[in-house]
Design a protein around this motif. Structure first.
Motif, short mmCIF file in Angstrom:
data_model
loop_
_atom_site.label_atom_id
_atom_site.label_comp_id
_atom_site.label_asym_id
_atom_site.label_seq_id
_atom_site.Cartn_x
_atom_site.Cartn_y
_atom_site.Cartn_z
N ALA A 269 0.84 -1.19 0.00
CA ALA A 269 0.00 0.00 0.00
C ALA A 269 0.88 1.25 0.00
O ALA A 269 1.77 1.40 0.83
N CYS A 270 0.65 2.13 -0.95
CA CYS A 270 1.47 3.34 -1.04
C CYS A 270 0.65 4.47 -1.66
O CYS A 270 -0.32 4.22 -2.37
N LEU A 274 4.65 11.71 -6.93
CA LEU A 274 5.07 12.44 -8.13
C LEU A 274 5.58 11.45 -9.15
O LEU A 274 5.85 10.28 -8.85
N TRP A 275 5.71 11.92 -10.41
CA TRP A 275 6.34 11.15 -11.47
C TRP A 275 7.75 11.68 -11.66
O TRP A 275 7.94 12.88 -11.83
N THR A 276 8.74 10.78 -11.64
CA THR A 276 10.11 11.22 -11.90
C THR A 276 10.36 11.39 -13.39
O THR A 276 11.26 12.11 -13.80
N LEU A 282 6.64 7.75 -8.35
CA LEU A 282 7.14 7.64 -6.98
C LEU A 282 5.95 7.49 -6.04
O LEU A 282 5.03 8.30 -6.04
N CYS A 283 6.00 6.42 -5.22
CA CYS A 283 4.96 6.15 -4.23
C CYS A 283 5.56 6.19 -2.84
O CYS A 283 6.70 5.77 -2.63
N ASP A 284 4.79 6.67 -1.86
CA ASP A 284 5.21 6.76 -0.48
C ASP A 284 4.44 5.71 0.32
O ASP A 284 3.22 5.76 0.41
N ASN A 288 8.85 4.01 3.49
CA ASN A 288 9.78 3.84 2.38
C ASN A 288 9.28 4.60 1.16
O ASN A 288 8.15 5.12 1.15
N LEU A 289 10.13 4.68 0.16
CA LEU A 289 9.78 5.27 -1.13
C LEU A 289 9.95 4.21 -2.20
O LEU A 289 10.96 3.49 -2.22
N LEU A 290 8.96 4.10 -3.08
CA LEU A 290 8.98 3.10 -4.13
C LEU A 290 8.93 3.77 -5.49
O LEU A 290 8.22 4.77 -5.68
N LEU A 291 9.67 3.24 -6.44
CA LEU A 291 9.60 3.67 -7.83
C LEU A 291 8.91 2.58 -8.63
O LEU A 291 9.38 1.44 -8.67
#
Length: 375
Positions: A269-270, A274-276, A282-284, A288-291
């Motif tokens: 679940a995130c 933003l979009w890199t 990018l999900c929070d 943690n941070l997920l790409l």
């Protein structure tokens, strides 16, 4: 918190504008001299904002408490605080979502609370007789509203990188108004899709899932797809229960009868931030941070990259560097918030930049700091 003001504050009186025939809410042109204080705009800095709720006594009603917004620029290299502005808002005024109930928001929406130079912040004041709201902007510092007479106005946001304030009228019409041009007339921008709207690249985003707030819409570069509490295409058909809503695909395991976006079934679940780039979201996930790497046509998730080591820290917000090669983010541990950065190259590890100071008198209504820009 003591303001870091190097020059005396001079606030210009606002001149009331006539209400345009096409709108019930007409923010008035701001005098550039109305906001004084140290500049928050500058290369090599990150901008961090927070709202301390009911932190100051009203200047007009001694028995009333008001929100205080503080915005500071910090060095992206070592975290040194370079400049700060603070403003006590008027009675009943608010800045959403900064002063509202905590929730995950899009990086673009956080930035759109401010004009290009961080001299104004978008918000609302109570309408005539305490009914409804008036969409406006407040000076930083000072907290003076810059607005005309109105019955109602809501969802104020600045178009990215400009002084153009967008808002919605009581008649659900979207209006834009350049606050840097005294005498400029409000411009009609069409009908709002619902009770509020998401502003993306100077256009109103037409639809979103019912569970997604307008400030949680994270649209990809090019505007073909967006994420929020789910993932959907701009051209997706409207839901049967409302033209402003769509039925999204789930990012993660299928839930509530909704299908998962192919390839994303194992994503924890995130909240999209933003979009890199046009294919990488990018999900929070709180700690943690997920790409998420998408296929060219956004039909599936091809890769999932976990950026941070498992340290059980709460990740508050993140922004992209001006060159798109790194992220800055806030990490909270034991009630202390610190600024970090991480390069997006493979195999890199996060680097602590420095601590982020908060109010001396910490309390339950001290706002969580939010990263709003990396300049």
């Amino acid at each position: 918190m003591r303001q870091n003001v190097r020059t005396p504050l001079v606030l210009a009186a606002a001149v009331t504008l006539a209400v345009s025939a096409c709108t019930s809410s007409a923010p008035q042109a701001a005098d550039p001299a109305a906001s004084a204080g140290p500049s928050l705009a500058g290369r090599g800095s990150v901008v961090i904002a927070r709202c301390d709720r009911f932190a100051a006594r009203s200047a007009t009603s001694p028995d009333t408490k008001v929100h205080v917004v503080t915005v500071a620029a910090h060095s992206a290299a070592d975290g040194t605080r370079l400049a700060e502005r603070s403003a006590a808002l008027p009675d009943g005024a608010s800045v959403e979502p900064l002063c509202g109930q905590p929730r995950r928001t899009a990086a673009s929406a956080d930035r759109q609370l401010f004009d290009s130079g961080f001299g104004l912040i978008a918000g609302t004041v109570p309408g005539p007789g305490g009914t409804g709201t008036v969409a406006t902007a407040f000076t930083l510092p000072g907290g003076l509203p810059v607005a005309g007479k109105a019955a109602e106005g809501r969802a104020p946001a600045f178009q990215a990188g400009t002084s153009v304030l967008w808002y919605e009228t009581a008649a659900r019409q979207v209006v834009s108004h350049d606050l840097a041009r005294p005498g400029a007339a409000p411009q009609a921008q069409g009908t709002a899709p619902g009770p509020d709207f998401a502003l993306v690249d100077g256009k109103v985003w037409p639809t979103r899932p019912m569970e997604t707030k307008a400030d949680q819409v994270v649209a990809a570069p090019g505007g073909a797809v967006a994420a929020g509490t789910g993932f959907w295409h701009r051209s997706a058909p409207a839901a049967s229960y409302g033209a402003e809503y769509v039925e999204p695909l789930v990012i993660g395991p299928p839930t509530n009868g909704r299908s998962a976006l192919p390839g994303s079934e194992q994503v924890p679940a995130c909240a999209p931030r933003l979009w890199t780039d046009a294919k990488t979201l990018l999900c929070d996930s709180n700690d943690n941070l997920l790409l998420l790497g998408f296929a060219d046509d956004h039909s599936r998730v091809d890769t999932v990259t976990t950026l941070l080591p498992p340290e059980q820290r709460f990740i508050e917000s993140a922004v992209l560097s001006p060159d798109g090669r790194a992220l800055a983010y806030l990490s909270t541990w034991d009630d202390k918030t610190e600024l970090y950065r991480i390069d997006l190259a493979a195999g890199t590890r996060p680097v602590k930049v420095g601590p982020v100071p908060t109010s001396k008198d910490a309390g339950p209504d001290v706002g969580a700091p939010q990263l709003v820009a990396w300049q």
